[in-house]
Design a protein around this motif. Structure first.
Motif, short mmCIF file in Angstrom:
data_model
loop_
_atom_site.label_atom_id
_atom_site.label_comp_id
_atom_site.label_asym_id
_atom_site.label_seq_id
_atom_site.Cartn_x
_atom_site.Cartn_y
_atom_site.Cartn_z
N ALA A 99 0.82 -1.22 0.00
CA ALA A 99 0.00 0.00 0.00
C ALA A 99 0.85 1.26 0.00
CB ALA A 99 -0.93 -0.01 1.21
N ASN A 100 1.97 1.24 0.75
CA ASN A 100 2.78 2.46 0.88
C ASN A 100 3.66 2.72 -0.34
OD1 ASN A 100 4.71 0.49 1.20
ND2 ASN A 100 5.35 1.10 3.26
N GLU A 101 3.58 1.85 -1.34
CA GLU A 101 4.32 2.07 -2.58
C GLU A 101 3.41 2.48 -3.73
OE1 GLU A 101 6.86 -1.24 -3.45
OE2 GLU A 101 7.89 -1.15 -1.51
N ARG A 102 2.13 2.70 -3.43
CA ARG A 102 1.22 3.17 -4.47
C ARG A 102 1.51 4.62 -4.82
NH1 ARG A 102 -4.67 2.06 -2.12
NH2 ARG A 102 -3.66 2.98 -0.30
N GLY A 103 1.09 5.03 -6.00
CA GLY A 103 1.14 6.44 -6.35
C GLY A 103 0.14 7.21 -5.52
N TYR A 104 0.39 8.50 -5.33
CA TYR A 104 -0.50 9.31 -4.49
C TYR A 104 -0.60 10.72 -5.05
CZ TYR A 104 -2.44 11.65 -0.38
OH TYR A 104 -3.24 12.38 0.48
N ASN A 105 -1.81 11.26 -5.03
CA ASN A 105 -2.02 12.63 -5.47
C ASN A 105 -3.05 13.29 -4.56
OD1 ASN A 105 -1.81 14.94 -7.05
ND2 ASN A 105 -3.39 14.28 -8.49
N ASP A 106 -2.71 14.45 -4.03
CA ASP A 106 -3.58 15.21 -3.14
C ASP A 106 -3.79 16.58 -3.75
OD1 ASP A 106 -4.86 16.63 -1.16
OD2 ASP A 106 -3.52 16.02 0.45
N ILE A 107 -5.02 16.83 -4.23
CA ILE A 107 -5.32 18.15 -4.81
C ILE A 107 -6.37 18.88 -3.96
CG2 ILE A 107 -4.65 17.54 -7.15
CD1 ILE A 107 -7.59 17.13 -7.83
N GLY A 108 -6.41 18.51 -2.69
CA GLY A 108 -7.34 19.17 -1.78
C GLY A 108 -8.64 18.41 -1.66
#
Length: 236
Positions: free
Chosen positions: A8-17
């Motif tokens: 799970a901690n190697e997945r891609g991640y994007n936070d745009i609010g």
């Protein structure tokens, strides 16, 4: 048997609010050449959508798009005239085929939505676009896998334009699940929504996944109470 581990901690991640998205496979600005797809499985996004926010109208074609709502709800609109609310416990399928436009919004003003969006390459391209939705709340039986989506048409499942099967179940600790591939030359992507399990000796915790291929059967042992998603797809 072949196995590939996707922690799970190697997945891609994007936070745009308003959107916090986790990508099991390369998507948008996230690219990992080792995680482009697993057989016909192209996308598994774990999305958290803020209240009253969502995705505006955008196009898709020649892709089987599955939405599983885990928490909250999503309001769906598309260019075929479909309008509806997908609630937790419900599953949506879109065969994008020759092309479709759709939007998805969190209709709540207070509650965050968590949904899984899954893309699978189709068996046949350029089919007429179609949409379907089904509630599985009453169909889920504790300690059993429930088939949500299948390549064979049935009144109990949603149909997908591919030799694939998507199953999910809630299990107590100490249970064994013996899975048999339903289609030849298939692999299975095992995604742990919650809890901890062992899959053929590999430990998986919440949001970890493993892809299994070159076998007809495999076993899962639950080490805690767990919710498990299994996506069976052709391995080309």
């Amino acid at each position: 048997m072949k196995k590939v581990l996707h922690p799970a901690n190697e997945r891609g991640y994007n936070d745009i609010g308003w959107l916090k998205a986790n990508f099991s496979f390369s998507f948008a600005g996230y690219y990992d050449p080792a995680k482009v797809h697993f057989g016909a499985l192209r996308v598994l996004n774990d999305d958290y959508i803020a209240p009253a926010m969502g995705f505006g109208m955008h196009p898709h074609d020649n892709m089987e798009i599955i939405t599983v709502v885990s928490k909250g709800a999503l309001e769906h609109k598309d260019s075929m005239g479909n309008v509806g609310i997908i609630k937790a416990g419900e599953v949506q399928i879109m065969s994008a085929g020759t092309g479709i436009m759709h939007s998805e919004y969190n209709p709540s003003k207070t509650e965050e939505t968590n949904s899984f969006q899954i893309w699978i390459f189709p068996k046949e391209n350029n089919i007429k676009p179609r949409y379907d939705q089904k509630s599985f709340t009453g169909a889920m039986v504790q300690n059993e896998l429930t088939t949500l989506i299948d390549g064979e048409k049935s009144e109990n499942t949603l149909w997908i334009n591919q030799d694939s099967r998507l199953s999910m179940g809630n299990f107590d600790a100490g249970k064994q699940i013996d899975y048999k591939m339903q289609y030849p030359n298939s692999g299975a992507y095992v995604f742990v929504i919650d809890g901890s399990v062992e899959v053929e000796g590999t430990t998986l915790n919440k949001r970890d996944a493993t892809g299994i291929s070159d076998t007809e059967t495999f076993s899962i042992h639950t080490t805690t109470a767990a919710t498990i998603l299994i996506i069976e797809v052709p391995m080309f």
